[in-house]
Scaffold this motif. Structure first.
Motif, PDB file in Angstrom:
ATOM      1  N   ASP A 371       0.838  -1.203   0.000  1.00 51.62           N
ATOM      2  CA  ASP A 371       0.000   0.000   0.000  1.00 51.62           C
ATOM      3  C   ASP A 371       0.875   1.256   0.000  1.00 51.62           C
ATOM      4  O   ASP A 371       0.655   2.192  -0.765  1.00 51.62           O
ATOM      5  N   ASN A 372       1.918   1.253   0.845  1.00 55.10           N
ATOM      6  CA  ASN A 372       2.838   2.395   0.882  1.00 55.10           C
ATOM      7  C   ASN A 372       3.515   2.579  -0.471  1.00 55.10           C
ATOM      8  O   ASN A 372       3.598   3.695  -0.979  1.00 55.10           O
ATOM      9  N   LYS A 375       1.132   3.970  -2.811  1.00 57.89           N
ATOM     10  CA  LYS A 375       0.697   5.309  -2.395  1.00 57.89           C
ATOM     11  C   LYS A 375       1.780   6.362  -2.663  1.00 57.89           C
ATOM     12  O   LYS A 375       1.491   7.471  -3.065  1.00 57.89           O
ATOM     13  N   GLY A 434       0.897   2.662   9.687  1.00 60.78           N
ATOM     14  CA  GLY A 434       1.117   1.414   8.947  1.00 60.78           C
ATOM     15  C   GLY A 434       2.421   0.729   9.300  1.00 60.78           C
ATOM     16  O   GLY A 434       2.436  -0.441   9.705  1.00 60.78           O
TER      17      GLY A 434
HETATM   18 MG   LIG Z   1       1.266   3.394   5.186  1.00 60.42          MG
END
Ligand SMILES: [Mg+2]
Ligand SMILES: Nc1ncnc2c1ncn2[C@@H]1O[C@H](COP(=O)(O)OP(=O)(O)OP(=O)(O)O)[C@@H](O)[C@H]1O
Length: 472
Positions: A371-372, A375, A434
């Motif tokens: 996800d990071n 993103k 996260g």
């Molecule tokens: Mg994150």
């Protein structure tokens, strides 16, 4: 029952040990003194008995038995302190008895047992004697010219016994005095020695959550109390750090929660100010819903961390194939990447890699990293996920060609609520939890997580998880 204070117990122990030692010393000193007096007296008595034996022998040799009594009298009178002598024949008739001996009424002693030269006896002269006196008597049986003689020389013991009694009395008076003063001294010393403990107790009692930064005064004595104070101070330091972390976490969490709530409220208030069309209401509701989704995701993250901190996060460790979990995470990740027009490459070796792990949280860990990567990578960038085996570890890597992380931020990205570029990440919807969740998950699996990054060029997150013994 309430336990006695330490200083009283110390003083009591000191008293008891000293009492035993001093009594034993007193007793053995008295016994030794008595023994040594007897030894000296006995030697002297034996010399005297020997002198008498020689005299009898000389007399018999000269055939002068009739004058034996006279000879013995002279012998006793001439010899210093030799006045205590009595000699009897086999039938018990006195051959000679010095006047002092008959004054004392000293009895005729039994001959020494067979084989013994001399026989030492203690006698207290009878009460009705002219002068009662404790005597020590040496009895020797000699055989001269076919005649048996019983020689008994004696010593007056009253002076010795008096000195001995004096000594004993001195001991039995001074020992209790010594004991009492030692106990008082012991109590005083232990009170002084333990005074710093009272001080530590008082300071420790005054420390609470409000003044966790206070520290105990450390005495510069180099002893146990200094070490105790230093240890307690170390503990306070750790407590303070932990407490600060919790308060910071609570403050950050409330701050993060306040923002979306304020946004939703403003939107709703604005919408209600005047009558609006159905489309407009729908738009507001959709916006509020989006905020709500973000907020509930945030609440879920906070709850995960709270459970992790309190040890309440349940983990179900079973043999798990990391490759399979990572593939599932990639499945979700590739959809995210596609939506952002980012290239997604999956490079996972086919063979299964078994570790002892909790599938749900491992999936979550990989999703956090993917996800990071998606993103923080602009459109037309690339994300690559790989898994290989290395030295007993399953090594998962998530690489991206995104914005990267500045060197100064790198050490902090795993901290709670830490965002490298606040404005930008907020825009992207991150709150900074996260990676801290990811690190916790890695650590409970006894693994490590590391990051390498260059701003503008991209980042590599690497997770190493120990393989299960059988497959390592
Ligand atoms: Mg994150
Ligand atoms: N792949 C990456 N590329 C660039 N920066 C990253 C990357 N991964 C993490 N970071 C930086 O590290 C910070 C912390 O990441 P973390 O995942 O903990 O929080 P977040 O992504 O901001 O929020 P969330 O809690 O929603 O994950 C991010 O805010 C970002 O600045």
């Amino acid at each position: 029952m309430m336990a006695l204070p330490i200083r009283l117990r110390l003083a009591a122990w000191y008293f008891a040990v000293l009492a035993v030692v001093l009594s034993a010393f007193g007793l053995s000193a008295c016994l030794e003194m008595r023994h040594s007096i007897h030894r000296t007296v006995d030697e002297e008595l034996q010399i005297r008995a020997e002198g008498v034996r020689q005299l009898i022998e000389r007399n018999v040799a000269r055939g002068d038995e009739d004058n034996l009594q006279e000879g013995l009298r002279e012998h006793t009178e001439l010899r210093m302190g030799g006045a205590l002598l009595q000699v009897s024949d086999e039938q018990g008739n006195w051959i000679y008895r010095s006047p002092v001996m008959s004054d004392y009424g000293a009895p005729r002693m039994l001959p020494p047992p067979k084989g013994a030269v001399d026989f030492m006896t203690k006698v207290r002269t009878p009460k009705n004697a002219v002068a009662p006196m404790p005597l020590r008597i040496c009895t020797r049986e000699v055989n001269v010219g076919g005649e048996t003689y019983l020689i008994q020389s004696a010593f007056e013991m009253d002076d010795f016994y008096e000195a001995l009694n004096h000594f004993a009395l001195l001991l039995w008076i001074s020992i209790p005095l010594l004991l009492v003063s030692a106990a008082v001294g012991g109590y005083w010393i232990s009170t002084r020695a333990l005074a710093p403990v009272d001080q530590i107790t008082q300071t420790a009692r005054s420390i609470s959550a409000q003044n966790l930064s206070s520290r105990l005064v450390v005495p510069n004595t180099g002893d146990e109390l200094q070490r105790l104070s230093e240890t307690l101070n170390g503990m306070l330091e750790r407590l303070e750090a932990a407490f600060k972390k919790i308060t910071q976490f609570t403050a950050d969490a409330s701050h993060e929660l306040r923002t979306p709530v304020a946004v939703m409220r403003t939107r709703a208030e604005l919408a209600l100010r005047k009558a609006r069309s159905a489309e407009e209401y729908q738009e507001v509701i959709a916006e509020v819903l989006a905020e709500l989704e973000k907020t509930s995701a945030l609440i879920e993250q906070l709850m995960f961390l709270a459970r992790a901190d309190s040890g309440g996060q349940t983990m179900n460790f079973t043999p798990t194939n990391v490759g399979e979990i990572l593939r599932e995470a990639c499945h979700q990740g590739s959809a995210l990447a596609e939506a952002k027009q980012i290239g997604f490459q999956e490079n996972i070796v086919g063979e299964p890699m078994w570790i002892k792990g909790d599938a749900t949280s491992l999936r979550r860990l990989f999703l956090i990293l993917i996800d990071n990567a998606v993103k923080y990578t602009p459109a037309s960038g690339k994300v690559e996920v790989s898994l290989h085996r290395n030295d007993g570890f399953a090594v998962a890597e998530v690489r991206d060609t995104g914005i990267g992380i500045a060197q100064t931020d790198l050490p902090n990205v795993f901290e709670r609520f830490y965002r490298a570029d606040k404005a930008r990440t907020r825009e992207l919807g991150g709150v900074g939890l996260g990676l801290s969740i990811g690190r916790w998950i890695t650590e409970v699996h006894l693994g490590t997580i590391e990051v390498q990054s260059a701003p503008g060029r991209g980042s590599i997150f690497q997770v190493r998880l120990p393989l299960a013994k059988a497959t390592a």
